[in-house]
Enzyme design. Sequence first.
Site, mmCIF file in Angstrom:
data_model
loop_
_atom_site.group_PDB
_atom_site.id
_atom_site.type_symbol
_atom_site.label_atom_id
_atom_site.label_comp_id
_atom_site.label_asym_id
_atom_site.label_seq_id
_atom_site.Cartn_x
_atom_site.Cartn_y
_atom_site.Cartn_z
ATOM 1 N N CYS A 183 -0.187 5.578 8.566
ATOM 2 C CA CYS A 183 0.221 6.660 7.625
ATOM 3 C C CYS A 183 -0.215 6.308 6.424
ATOM 4 C CB CYS A 183 1.793 6.560 7.911
ATOM 5 S SG CYS A 183 2.744 5.277 7.451
ATOM 6 N N ASN A 196 2.640 2.758 5.300
ATOM 7 C CA ASN A 196 2.823 1.877 6.276
ATOM 8 C C ASN A 196 4.300 1.135 6.135
ATOM 9 O OD1 ASN A 196 1.780 -1.443 7.423
ATOM 10 N ND2 ASN A 196 2.144 0.267 8.573
ATOM 11 N N CYS A 241 7.290 3.671 6.678
ATOM 12 C CA CYS A 241 7.870 4.546 7.427
ATOM 13 C C CYS A 241 7.654 5.044 8.784
ATOM 14 C CB CYS A 241 8.312 5.931 6.573
ATOM 15 S SG CYS A 241 9.453 5.195 4.953
ATOM 16 N N ARG A 242 6.727 5.700 8.628
ATOM 17 C CA ARG A 242 6.288 6.566 9.948
ATOM 18 C C ARG A 242 5.449 5.639 10.895
ATOM 19 N NH1 ARG A 242 3.429 11.369 7.016
ATOM 20 N NH2 ARG A 242 2.948 9.709 5.610
ATOM 21 N N SER A 243 4.469 5.062 10.390
ATOM 22 C CA SER A 243 3.396 4.079 11.221
ATOM 23 C C SER A 243 3.929 2.741 11.996
ATOM 24 C CB SER A 243 2.024 3.984 10.667
ATOM 25 O OG SER A 243 2.212 3.223 9.705
ATOM 26 N N ASP A 274 6.702 13.199 6.257
ATOM 27 C CA ASP A 274 6.573 12.046 5.548
ATOM 28 C C ASP A 274 8.340 12.156 5.204
ATOM 29 O OD1 ASP A 274 7.067 10.215 3.546
ATOM 30 O OD2 ASP A 274 5.181 10.848 2.420
HETATM 31 P P1 4NP Z 1 5.045 6.537 5.175
HETATM 32 O O1 4NP Z 1 6.087 6.963 4.026
HETATM 33 O O2 4NP Z 1 3.600 6.965 4.822
HETATM 34 O O3 4NP Z 1 5.723 6.882 6.374
HETATM 35 O O4 4NP Z 1 4.933 4.761 5.005
HETATM 36 C C1 4NP Z 1 5.696 6.668 2.783
HETATM 37 C C2 4NP Z 1 6.036 5.887 1.894
HETATM 38 C C3 4NP Z 1 5.633 5.431 0.559
HETATM 39 C C4 4NP Z 1 5.208 6.511 -0.210
HETATM 40 C C5 4NP Z 1 4.821 7.573 0.712
HETATM 41 C C6 4NP Z 1 5.080 7.629 1.836
HETATM 42 N N1 4NP Z 1 4.860 6.311 -1.302
HETATM 43 O O5 4NP Z 1 4.285 7.179 -1.998
HETATM 44 O O6 4NP Z 1 5.174 5.434 -1.999
#
Ligand code: 4NP
Length: 173
Positions: free
Chosen positions: A14, A17, A19-21, A132
Amino acid sequence: MTHLHQPIRVLFVCLGNICRSPLAAGVFRKLVDEAGLSAHFEIDSAGTGPWHVGEPADRRMQHTARQHGVDLSSHVARQLSQEDLARYDYILVMDRENLEDVLRMDREGRFRDKVQLFRTFDPEPGNGEVPDPYYGGARGFEEVYQIVARTARRLLEHLVATHRLREIAGLSR
Ligand code: 4NP
């Protein structure tokens, strides 16, 4: 069990790294463990972006995961590398931005066939993306969990069938 084959290497990707992945890797690893197939898999996650490297999974994501029996407490965020593209057999991305970013890293297109949207395996794929949840409310995390849980189950079924893991493991159907 004698382990005669290379493990199937599965990487979830993702943006951050956190949340989702990490959730997808944690859920998929739990399913693999419960199926007695952990010797057949190498499972990890990575983010396309650098911002959260070294951080634990988002507290809200950890909380939702824990409510479903998935422990993300040992996760440490890392950024996707060129080595990952070569190493992993299945590179499963959460959204189309991730897909573009990963394919951009693969200049010569050598690894193109490994990279696909995770929700390709979702029986209810919606728009094909795991949303997201980072800037949304708590419900977003539960929604992400439900998508990931359903999709990870189908992914494992697909890999078990494709790689004939039941036969290899000597398990009954
Ligand atoms: P992830 O979520 O891609 O599922 O880990 C996010 C975590 C942080 C950010 C964006 C998405 N960020 O912009 O900091």
